[in-house]
Design a protein around this motif. Structure first.
Motif, PDB file in Angstrom:
ATOM      1  N   ASP A   1     -47.836  -4.950  27.865  1.00  0.00           N
ATOM      2  CA  ASP A   1     -49.279  -4.260  27.867  1.00  0.00           C
ATOM      3  C   ASP A   1     -49.247  -3.544  26.596  1.00  0.00           C
ATOM      4  O   ASP A   1     -50.208  -3.567  25.707  1.00  0.00           O
ATOM      5  CB  ASP A   1     -49.579  -3.575  29.054  1.00  0.00           C
ATOM      6  CG  ASP A   1     -49.856  -4.379  30.372  1.00  0.00           C
ATOM      7  OD1 ASP A   1     -50.130  -5.573  30.084  1.00  0.00           O
ATOM      8  OD2 ASP A   1     -49.527  -3.794  31.312  1.00  0.00           O
ATOM      9  N   SER A   2     -48.484  -2.433  26.132  1.00  0.00           N
ATOM     10  CA  SER A   2     -48.365  -1.760  25.176  1.00  0.00           C
ATOM     11  C   SER A   2     -48.724  -2.400  23.822  1.00  0.00           C
ATOM     12  O   SER A   2     -49.585  -2.212  22.880  1.00  0.00           O
ATOM     13  CB  SER A   2     -47.204  -0.788  25.137  1.00  0.00           C
ATOM     14  OG  SER A   2     -46.101  -1.343  24.617  1.00  0.00           O
ATOM     15  N   VAL A   3     -47.914  -3.514  23.513  1.00  0.00           N
ATOM     16  CA  VAL A   3     -47.925  -4.272  22.367  1.00  0.00           C
ATOM     17  C   VAL A   3     -49.220  -5.064  22.315  1.00  0.00           C
ATOM     18  O   VAL A   3     -49.955  -5.115  21.319  1.00  0.00           O
ATOM     19  CB  VAL A   3     -46.786  -5.276  22.406  1.00  0.00           C
ATOM     20  CG1 VAL A   3     -46.830  -6.141  21.065  1.00  0.00           C
ATOM     21  CG2 VAL A   3     -45.656  -4.597  22.226  1.00  0.00           C
ATOM     22  N   GLU A   4     -49.957  -5.330  23.446  1.00  0.00           N
ATOM     23  CA  GLU A   4     -51.142  -6.203  23.553  1.00  0.00           C
ATOM     24  C   GLU A   4     -52.228  -5.240  23.124  1.00  0.00           C
ATOM     25  O   GLU A   4     -53.165  -5.522  22.230  1.00  0.00           O
ATOM     26  CB  GLU A   4     -51.463  -6.764  25.098  1.00  0.00           C
ATOM     27  CG  GLU A   4     -52.713  -7.445  24.889  1.00  0.00           C
ATOM     28  CD  GLU A   4     -52.918  -8.247  26.180  1.00  0.00           C
ATOM     29  OE1 GLU A   4     -54.013  -8.785  26.225  1.00  0.00           O
ATOM     30  OE2 GLU A   4     -52.024  -8.154  26.948  1.00  0.00           O
TER      31      GLU A   4
ATOM     32  N   GLN B   1     -59.364   9.895  27.148  1.00  0.00           N
ATOM     33  CA  GLN B   1     -59.503   8.570  27.830  1.00  0.00           C
ATOM     34  C   GLN B   1     -58.382   7.638  27.687  1.00  0.00           C
ATOM     35  O   GLN B   1     -57.944   6.981  28.562  1.00  0.00           O
ATOM     36  CB  GLN B   1     -60.818   7.630  27.415  1.00  0.00           C
ATOM     37  CG  GLN B   1     -61.123   6.243  28.211  1.00  0.00           C
ATOM     38  CD  GLN B   1     -62.610   5.787  27.922  1.00  0.00           C
ATOM     39  OE1 GLN B   1     -63.451   6.536  27.593  1.00  0.00           O
ATOM     40  NE2 GLN B   1     -62.395   4.765  27.656  1.00  0.00           N
ATOM     41  N   PHE B   2     -57.973   7.489  26.424  1.00  0.00           N
ATOM     42  CA  PHE B   2     -56.864   6.510  26.119  1.00  0.00           C
ATOM     43  C   PHE B   2     -55.561   7.166  26.806  1.00  0.00           C
ATOM     44  O   PHE B   2     -54.794   6.642  27.225  1.00  0.00           O
ATOM     45  CB  PHE B   2     -56.674   6.705  24.531  1.00  0.00           C
ATOM     46  CG  PHE B   2     -55.149   6.154  24.171  1.00  0.00           C
ATOM     47  CD1 PHE B   2     -54.978   4.752  24.359  1.00  0.00           C
ATOM     48  CD2 PHE B   2     -54.463   6.808  23.661  1.00  0.00           C
ATOM     49  CE1 PHE B   2     -53.771   4.166  24.115  1.00  0.00           C
ATOM     50  CE2 PHE B   2     -53.174   6.493  23.373  1.00  0.00           C
ATOM     51  CZ  PHE B   2     -52.659   5.285  23.480  1.00  0.00           C
TER      52      PHE B   2
ATOM     53  N   GLN C   1     -51.689   5.868  33.322  1.00  0.00           N
ATOM     54  CA  GLN C   1     -51.791   5.168  34.553  1.00  0.00           C
ATOM     55  C   GLN C   1     -51.607   3.667  34.306  1.00  0.00           C
ATOM     56  O   GLN C   1     -51.632   2.875  35.221  1.00  0.00           O
ATOM     57  CB  GLN C   1     -53.291   5.166  35.084  1.00  0.00           C
ATOM     58  CG  GLN C   1     -53.860   6.703  35.274  1.00  0.00           C
ATOM     59  CD  GLN C   1     -55.054   6.714  35.329  1.00  0.00           C
ATOM     60  OE1 GLN C   1     -56.004   5.816  35.237  1.00  0.00           O
ATOM     61  NE2 GLN C   1     -55.944   7.748  35.536  1.00  0.00           N
ATOM     62  N   ASN C   2     -51.144   3.371  32.894  1.00  0.00           N
ATOM     63  CA  ASN C   2     -50.789   1.961  32.600  1.00  0.00           C
ATOM     64  C   ASN C   2     -51.737   1.032  32.908  1.00  0.00           C
ATOM     65  O   ASN C   2     -51.887  -0.158  33.318  1.00  0.00           O
ATOM     66  CB  ASN C   2     -49.694   1.476  33.508  1.00  0.00           C
ATOM     67  CG  ASN C   2     -48.877   0.175  32.889  1.00  0.00           C
ATOM     68  OD1 ASN C   2     -48.983   0.026  31.660  1.00  0.00           O
ATOM     69  ND2 ASN C   2     -48.321  -0.552  33.779  1.00  0.00           N
ATOM     70  N   ASN C   3     -53.145   1.403  32.519  1.00  0.00           N
ATOM     71  CA  ASN C   3     -54.350   0.765  32.692  1.00  0.00           C
ATOM     72  C   ASN C   3     -54.657   0.159  31.510  1.00  0.00           C
ATOM     73  O   ASN C   3     -55.015   0.698  30.524  1.00  0.00           O
ATOM     74  CB  ASN C   3     -55.448   1.514  33.075  1.00  0.00           C
ATOM     75  CG  ASN C   3     -56.778   0.814  33.479  1.00  0.00           C
ATOM     76  OD1 ASN C   3     -57.118  -0.028  33.119  1.00  0.00           O
ATOM     77  ND2 ASN C   3     -57.391   1.380  34.611  1.00  0.00           N
ATOM     78  N   LYS C   4     -54.304  -1.268  31.062  1.00  0.00           N
ATOM     79  CA  LYS C   4     -54.713  -1.758  29.879  1.00  0.00           C
ATOM     80  C   LYS C   4     -56.278  -1.764  29.435  1.00  0.00           C
ATOM     81  O   LYS C   4     -56.472  -1.681  28.423  1.00  0.00           O
ATOM     82  CB  LYS C   4     -54.139  -3.119  29.945  1.00  0.00           C
ATOM     83  CG  LYS C   4     -54.158  -4.193  28.717  1.00  0.00           C
ATOM     84  CD  LYS C   4     -53.285  -5.419  28.704  1.00  0.00           C
ATOM     85  CE  LYS C   4     -53.912  -6.383  29.682  1.00  0.00           C
ATOM     86  NZ  LYS C   4     -53.548  -7.593  29.489  1.00  0.00           N
ATOM     87  N   ILE C   5     -57.003  -2.171  30.404  1.00  0.00           N
ATOM     88  CA  ILE C   5     -58.459  -2.299  30.140  1.00  0.00           C
ATOM     89  C   ILE C   5     -58.980  -1.026  29.452  1.00  0.00           C
ATOM     90  O   ILE C   5     -59.529  -0.819  28.416  1.00  0.00           O
ATOM     91  CB  ILE C   5     -59.283  -2.618  31.298  1.00  0.00           C
ATOM     92  CG1 ILE C   5     -58.586  -3.930  31.871  1.00  0.00           C
ATOM     93  CG2 ILE C   5     -60.709  -2.808  31.160  1.00  0.00           C
ATOM     94  CD1 ILE C   5     -58.740  -5.199  30.956  1.00  0.00           C
ATOM     95  N   ILE C   6     -58.753   0.049  30.203  1.00  0.00           N
ATOM     96  CA  ILE C   6     -59.177   1.445  29.454  1.00  0.00           C
ATOM     97  C   ILE C   6     -58.627   1.784  28.095  1.00  0.00           C
ATOM     98  O   ILE C   6     -59.308   1.997  27.535  1.00  0.00           O
ATOM     99  CB  ILE C   6     -58.912   2.409  30.581  1.00  0.00           C
ATOM    100  CG1 ILE C   6     -59.445   2.294  31.874  1.00  0.00           C
ATOM    101  CG2 ILE C   6     -59.003   3.837  30.149  1.00  0.00           C
ATOM    102  CD1 ILE C   6     -59.161   3.376  32.959  1.00  0.00           C
TER     103      ILE C   6
END
Length: 563
Positions: A148-151, A100-101, A107-112
């Motif tokens: 996003d990745s750092v967040e 999942q991660f 997909q660059n989906n921060k929420i998932i």
């Protein structure tokens, strides 16, 4: 009612209805779990056949966590309880979370990503997932930083930073160093930079507001938990086993259900409803014994295939690299349940890691010493490796040779291995090579530095061990004795050879045969006379040549004057 109407329990219709009932029961248990009733829910789940419905269980837990992220720590605690009984279920859920991660990251989906890493973080806290997976995810997120990745990385660190600090301080220090560099570059949004600064403050406060495990959810003892070492690269879409989510007809349905009921009875005691007759239970116990043994074995590294051997070595290597000191490393490695005979692989890894260092690190000597002192089963492998290494020193370059020699010197000095291993050394010109002589040189110089020459000499003269050192201090041949004396003298340890010198002095002198002496003297006189004759003749010829040259010079000078 429909299920009751069906008399044939082996029919597809009956099994399908039972499957739907299992799904509904699992969903119901997962939806009502909380901190106060987690023990009750765990027992209810164990009453259901979660081996058959493991795909349903994993799917239900992941969906529930996605819908209620604030209860992630509760779901992780429930997984920890189930994993301690059925490690294959915990591994399946962890693989699905990693998938999942990876999908969310691609997909660059921060929420998932945040949802998945939050669950993984709490599984690390509960010792279901190995900390190596957490460090891999963090490295992936911050090595090529975006907002996003750092967040996501900050969110991950908040959840499991305390646990990582405890089990891998080197690893988390490297992650924070990368975050510091990102902050200094100043290329991200101000909001993200502020989050990094806050994260450093959280770390400084010791993650006091982000505890790894709250007391009410610390349900499983550390030694009872099975930790899965799964890396990002090894998890592929097929590892999710989505086929387990759908109904599949079972030819041995009743038999398997009986096995599970017997297993549940063993796990939960007599509190099992719907127990079968005594005869059925006695039949099922044997079959269940096999399954219980399989479940038990699945939590141990027992496979001797090359793939699993590589996995074992990788696990040992990563554990060594992620440990702050040798005591922490020894504690982690002692928790690994090795199959009898695999101890030598652990010993080889210690030596290989030590040999690869630029300079000798005492960490490896202390680690090996600790294992030998904790359990005598590690002494024999190290002694065998010492012998194998000595006979193959010609394969080692100078740096490896130095590290290996110092490694074994530490084990000998601390008496972690027996000194009788030195009996394989024969210090003669014929029995040694340049590499083996370097090995002996560094070994004894290190021993002398550790013990002092006086104590080392006393150990070498120990009556119980002296017979094992006959090859190092040979007395069979004066030539070999002189070679040993010269060797130890040249490396600054001549004091070790006092007994050899006394032995040489006590040897009787070899008598010389007269005939041989006369012939030698006559030959020497004849050779001297011939040499003197030749030298005199050569000197005479040179004198004549000199006189002729002087005559010619005078004649030339007279002619020049007359002209």
């Amino acid at each position: 009612m429909m299920q009751a109407e069906i008399t044939d329990k082996t029919s597809t219709a009956y099994q399908r209805i039972a499957w739907e009932a299992l799904k509904k029961s699992i969903h119901g248990c997962i939806n009502k779990v909380n901190t106060s009733n987690i023990g009750i829910i765990a027992r209810e789940l164990l009453h259901e056949n979660i081996v058959r419905g493991r795909g349903l269980l994993c799917k239900s837990i992941i969906q529930a966590q996605s819908a209620s992220p604030t209860f992630t720590h509760v779901y992780a605690a429930l997984v920890a309880v189930i994993n301690s009984k059925f490690p294959n279920i915990g591994e399946l859920l962890l693989r699905r979370l990693v998938l999942q991660f990876k999908r969310g990251f691609k997909q660059n989906n921060k929420i998932i990503c945040i949802t998945a890493v939050s669950f993984i973080a709490h599984l690390v806290n509960q010792r279901v997932a190995h900390e190596i997976l957490a460090l891999e995810i963090l490295t992936l997120l911050v090595e090529s930083p975006t907002d996003d990745s750092v967040e996501v990385a900050i969110s991950f660190l908040k959840e499991c930073g305390q646990k990582l600090t405890e089990v891998s301080s080197k690893g988390i220090s490297a992650i924070f160093e990368m975050l510091r560099n990102i902050l200094h570059e100043g290329q991200l949004e101000k909001r993200i930079q502020y989050m990094i600064e806050v994260m450093f403050q959280i770390r400084k406060d010791g993650f006091k507001d982000h505890a790894a495990i709250i007391e009410d959810l610390d349900l499983i003892e550390e030694e009872d938990q099975f930790t899965h070492l799964i890396t990002l690269d090894e998890v592929e879409p097929k590892n999710g086993e989505d086929i387990l989510n759908v109904f599949k007809f079972d030819d041995n349905y009743e038999e398997n259900e009986g096995k599970y009921k017997t297993l549940t009875k063993e796990l939960l005691g007599s509190d099992v409803s719907g127990s079968e007759s005594d005869s059925d239970e006695s039949d099922g116990e044997e079959e269940d014994g096999d399954q219980a043994e399989e479940n038990k074995d699945s939590s141990m590294i027992i496979d001797n295939t090359e793939t699993n051997l590589i996995t074992l070595r990788r696990t040992i290597y990563l554990t060594i690299q992620s440990s702050l000191d040798f005591e922490e490393c020894a504690h982690k490695l002692m928790k690994m349940e090795l199959k009898p005979g695999q101890e030598i692989e652990l010993c080889h890894m210690f030596l290989d890691c030590c040999a690869e260092q630029r300079t000798y690190e005492k960490f490896y000597g202390l680690l090996s010493q600790r294992f030998c002192q904790i359990n005598n089963v590690y002494v024999a492998p190290f002694e065998q490796i010492f012998k194998d290494t000595y006979f193959t020193t010609h394969r080692l370059d100078t740096n490896r040779l130095r590290n290996v020699s110092k490694f074994f010197a530490h084990l000998l000095f601390t008496d972690a291995i027996g000194w009788q291993v030195l009996e394989i050394m024969k210090l003669t010109e014929e029995d040694t090579t340049s590499s083996s002589r370097i090995f002996i040189k560094i070994l004894f110089q290190e021993l002398s530095e550790y013990m002092g020459t006086q104590n080392l000499n006393a150990r070498l003269k120990d009556p119980t061990l002296e017979a094992h050192f006959a090859g190092l201090f040979p007395r069979d041949n004066p030539k070999n004795t002189r070679f040993a004396i010269n060797f130890f003298t040249s490396i600054g340890l001549g004091g070790l050879t006092n007994s050899l010198r006394e032995h040489l002095k006590s040897l009787p002198k070899v008598p010389v045969v007269e005939g041989v002496e006369e012939s030698n003297s006559s030959s020497s006189t004849s050779s001297s006379s011939s040499s003197s004759d030749s030298s005199s003749s050569s000197s005479e010829s040179s004198d004549e040549k000199g006189r002729k040259r002087s005559k010619n010079k005078r004649k030339h000078y007279k002619n020049k004057r007359s002209r």
